[in-house]
Motif scaffolding. Structure first.
Motif, mmCIF file in Angstrom:
data_model
loop_
_atom_site.group_PDB
_atom_site.id
_atom_site.type_symbol
_atom_site.label_atom_id
_atom_site.label_comp_id
_atom_site.label_asym_id
_atom_site.label_seq_id
_atom_site.Cartn_x
_atom_site.Cartn_y
_atom_site.Cartn_z
ATOM 1 N N ARG A 279 1.210 13.063 -8.833
ATOM 2 C CA ARG A 279 -0.166 13.259 -8.389
ATOM 3 C C ARG A 279 -1.138 13.369 -9.565
ATOM 4 N NH1 ARG A 279 0.918 18.158 -4.261
ATOM 5 N NH2 ARG A 279 2.407 18.614 -5.936
ATOM 6 N N ILE A 280 -0.647 13.804 -10.732
ATOM 7 C CA ILE A 280 -1.532 13.938 -11.898
ATOM 8 C C ILE A 280 -2.114 12.586 -12.316
ATOM 9 C CG2 ILE A 280 -1.609 14.451 -14.365
ATOM 10 C CD1 ILE A 280 -1.868 16.936 -12.813
ATOM 11 N N TRP B 219 -5.780 21.210 -6.441
ATOM 12 C CA TRP B 219 -5.999 19.805 -6.778
ATOM 13 C C TRP B 219 -7.460 19.408 -6.621
ATOM 14 C CZ3 TRP B 219 -2.175 17.233 -9.128
ATOM 15 C CH2 TRP B 219 -0.875 17.747 -8.996
ATOM 16 N N LYS B 220 -8.119 19.973 -5.639
ATOM 17 C CA LYS B 220 -9.535 19.655 -5.426
ATOM 18 C C LYS B 220 -10.364 20.067 -6.634
ATOM 19 C CE LYS B 220 -13.446 20.598 -2.365
ATOM 20 N NZ LYS B 220 -13.912 21.299 -1.150
ATOM 21 N N ASP B 221 -10.137 21.293 -7.122
ATOM 22 C CA ASP B 221 -10.889 21.774 -8.281
ATOM 23 C C ASP B 221 -10.602 20.927 -9.516
ATOM 24 O OD1 ASP B 221 -11.943 23.788 -6.722
ATOM 25 O OD2 ASP B 221 -10.444 25.264 -7.315
ATOM 26 N N SER C 292 -8.225 8.100 -10.020
ATOM 27 C CA SER C 292 -9.306 8.196 -9.034
ATOM 28 C C SER C 292 -10.518 8.930 -9.604
ATOM 29 C CB SER C 292 -8.811 8.928 -7.786
ATOM 30 O OG SER C 292 -7.753 8.238 -7.177
ATOM 31 N N ALA C 293 -10.282 10.065 -10.270
ATOM 32 C CA ALA C 293 -11.388 10.858 -10.813
ATOM 33 C C ALA C 293 -12.116 10.110 -11.925
ATOM 34 C CB ALA C 293 -10.851 12.190 -11.325
ATOM 35 N N PHE D 174 -0.562 -3.380 -3.748
ATOM 36 C CA PHE D 174 -0.123 -2.544 -2.638
ATOM 37 C C PHE D 174 0.496 -1.245 -3.137
ATOM 38 C CE2 PHE D 174 -0.139 -5.971 0.704
ATOM 39 C CZ PHE D 174 -0.843 -5.234 1.645
ATOM 40 N N VAL D 175 1.351 -1.342 -4.148
ATOM 41 C CA VAL D 175 2.028 -0.161 -4.699
ATOM 42 C C VAL D 175 1.005 0.821 -5.280
ATOM 43 C CG1 VAL D 175 3.587 0.651 -6.499
ATOM 44 C CG2 VAL D 175 4.198 -1.358 -5.148
ATOM 45 N N ILE D 176 0.009 0.296 -6.001
ATOM 46 C CA ILE D 176 -1.029 1.156 -6.550
ATOM 47 C C ILE D 176 -1.778 1.865 -5.428
ATOM 48 C CG2 ILE D 176 -3.189 1.201 -7.857
ATOM 49 C CD1 ILE D 176 -2.129 -1.167 -9.484
ATOM 50 N N SER D 177 -2.069 1.132 -4.365
ATOM 51 C CA SER D 177 -2.765 1.715 -3.210
ATOM 52 C C SER D 177 -1.980 2.881 -2.619
ATOM 53 C CB SER D 177 -2.987 0.648 -2.156
ATOM 54 O OG SER D 177 -3.528 1.197 -0.976
ATOM 55 N N ILE D 178 -0.676 2.722 -2.475
ATOM 56 C CA ILE D 178 0.173 3.767 -1.898
ATOM 57 C C ILE D 178 0.238 4.988 -2.817
ATOM 58 C CG2 ILE D 178 2.534 4.342 -1.253
ATOM 59 C CD1 ILE D 178 2.832 1.398 -0.358
ATOM 60 N N ILE D 179 0.362 4.748 -4.139
ATOM 61 C CA ILE D 179 0.439 5.855 -5.093
ATOM 62 C C ILE D 179 -0.828 6.702 -5.036
ATOM 63 C CG2 ILE D 179 0.448 6.415 -7.559
ATOM 64 C CD1 ILE D 179 2.354 4.081 -7.979
ATOM 65 N N LEU D 180 -1.980 6.061 -4.907
ATOM 66 C CA LEU D 180 -3.245 6.798 -4.864
ATOM 67 C C LEU D 180 -3.365 7.674 -3.615
ATOM 68 C CD1 LEU D 180 -5.739 4.095 -6.166
ATOM 69 C CD2 LEU D 180 -4.937 6.121 -7.372
ATOM 70 N N LEU D 181 -2.597 7.362 -2.592
ATOM 71 C CA LEU D 181 -2.665 8.125 -1.346
ATOM 72 C C LEU D 181 -1.831 9.394 -1.381
ATOM 73 C CD1 LEU D 181 -2.553 5.387 1.442
ATOM 74 C CD2 LEU D 181 -4.471 6.877 0.846
ATOM 75 N N ILE D 182 -1.067 9.613 -2.452
ATOM 76 C CA ILE D 182 -0.199 10.803 -2.495
ATOM 77 C C ILE D 182 -0.957 12.050 -2.920
ATOM 78 C CG2 ILE D 182 1.781 9.376 -3.079
ATOM 79 C CD1 ILE D 182 1.656 10.528 -5.899
ATOM 80 N N ILE D 183 -2.224 11.876 -3.365
ATOM 81 C CA ILE D 183 -3.007 13.046 -3.752
ATOM 82 C C ILE D 183 -3.236 13.898 -2.509
ATOM 83 C CG2 ILE D 183 -5.188 13.855 -4.738
ATOM 84 C CD1 ILE D 183 -5.395 11.179 -6.168
ATOM 85 N N PRO D 184 -2.999 15.202 -2.583
ATOM 86 C CA PRO D 184 -3.143 16.057 -1.397
ATOM 87 C C PRO D 184 -4.583 16.092 -0.868
ATOM 88 C CG PRO D 184 -3.009 17.370 -3.391
ATOM 89 C CD PRO D 184 -2.718 15.963 -3.789
#
Length: 412
Positions: free
Chosen positions: A334-335, A240-242, A341-342, A402-412
């Motif tokens: 996560r996609i 995921w980082k790459d 974010s990217a 709030f929901v958007i904030s939580i979804i963005l936190l699921i990225i490993p």
């Protein structure tokens, strides 16, 4: 308006998607000497060795391969041990200026082919590759080639492969069949030497040199073809980082070229569509940017829950249509979270031409390293703060943030 803009591009991609075949001219005799140019930096010697082996098997009478390294002397020494056929050259730039475009221009300056082909280090092609490319370059001055991901080893790579397939069938095949401008991918692109010289070569210093040359070709009236029958196999990021850094690089390059890409608008409808294509990495997240801004401004600006719900519904509906149309077999939340974010961080940095450190996407499997995604966490925090501010006056709007904030936190 932002929801309409983001959703419009998503739906356009869906509309472009097609599996209809393209009629191409029959194969003919070789169309002149071909020069394959590959810019390399920080690549594993095994990757280059496999590339050399693959390209040495091409069934073409007259071609050369030029490998341009921007590596340090120490790393270049490791590459010098690779055995090269007589028509291959491995060179190193002492002063690697101009980013990747600089390396490509240097390779062009050493070439003698009438046809120029640009590939990445991980590219693998069939023996008749150059024969097909030369056939296409008899019909067009430049041609984009089809990418296909190989060696899928994990779920992320399967997802990435699906995204690539859809992109080729929509943004390349679909747009080509509709007569829209094609913007080449720098890792699978061919052009006549005379044409590249006429437009001034690769633009050095930019991050998205392939997008830039696509815009320039369009503005100069050069129609870029698309060769759906010429497949270049490539690799997907391993983790995921790459993938995040690769997407961020795409977005940065797009943002950096915003003023230039807008000049295509003067060319009419096709130019307007071309400008949208060139800025898709900014169009995707613009809806979320406006939500974030609206949240912070909620204490001084009125906000209708109906507009928010309608906007979210439009965006989610267009995303659903896209998912169904693309026949997605594998899905991972996560996609889209990673993309938001990217694209947000990359495009914003590109707009201001901020300092950017180039990261080569690894081509060999390696151990997973601990990754704490700074940008996604920062963006998630901003949505959280925006949601807290909004909740004081608007329950529904604050909940959405709030929901958007939580979804963005699921990225490993």
């Amino acid at each position: 308006m932002s929801a309409i803009l983001s959703s419009s591009w998503i739906l356009l991609e869906t509309f472009y998607y097609t599996r209809s075949g393209i009629s191409y001219p029959a194969k003919g005799s070789a169309g002149g000497k071909a020069s394959i140019i590959v810019a390399i930096k920080e690549e594993d010697p095994s990757t280059i060795s496999e590339l050399v082996e693959n390209l040495s098997k091409l069934n073409y009478s007259d071609y050369e391969v030029i490998l341009v390294s921007d590596d340090s002397e120490e790393k270049f020494e490791r590459l010098k041990h690779i055995k090269l056929p007589v028509n291959f050259r491995l060179v190193r730039r002492d002063k690697p200026h101009g980013r990747k475009a600089g390396a490509l221009n240097y390779g062009v300056s050493l070439s003698s082919g009438e046809l120029l082909v640009f590939l990445d280090a991980e590219a693998r092609v069939d023996p008749d590759f150059l024969t097909k490319v030369s056939t296409h370059l008899r019909q067009a001055e430049a041609v984009a080639l089809r990418l296909k991901v190989r060696d899928l080893k994990n779920k992320l790579q399967v997802l990435y492969s699906g995204i690539t397939e859809f992109s080729m069938d929509s943004l390349f095949r679909g747009r080509y069949l509709r007569g829209l401008p094609i913007f080449p991918n720098g890792s699978a692109f061919a052009i006549k030497s005379s044409t590249l010289k006429r437009i001034g070569g690769w633009k050095e210093g930019v991050v998205a040199e392939d997008l830039e040359i696509g815009i320039r070709l369009f503005l100069n009236g050069v129609k870029v073809g698309y060769a759906d029958d010429v497949v270049v196999e490539t690799l997907a990021p391993y983790n995921w980082k790459d993938l995040f850094h690769q997407m961020k690089r795409w977005a940065y390059g797009s943002g950096q070229l915003l003023p230039y890409s807008l000049s295509m608008i003067s060319k009419g409808i096709k130019g307007i569509e071309g400008a949208m294509y060139a800025n898709q990495w900014g169009i995707y997240p613009v809806f979320f940017i406006m939500l974030l801004i609206a949240g912070f401004l909620s204490p001084i600006l009125s906000s209708s829950p109906i507009i928010w719900i309608s906007s979210m519904s439009l965006f989610l509906l267009s995303s659903l249509v896209f998912s169904l149309r693309s026949r997605t077999r594998e899905y991972d939340l996560r996609i889209p979270a990673l993309m938001i974010s990217a694209f947000l961080s990359g495009y914003f940095l590109g707009l201001f031409n901020a300092k950017f450190s180039w990261r080569v996407t690894p081509k060999v499997e390696r151990e997973q390293e601990l990754w704490i995604p700074l940008e996604p966490n920062v963006i998630s925090y901003l949505f959280l703060v925006s949601g807290i501010i909004t909740l004081k006056s608007y329950l529904i709007q604050g909940t959405i943030l709030f929901v958007i904030s939580i979804i963005l936190l699921i990225i490993p």
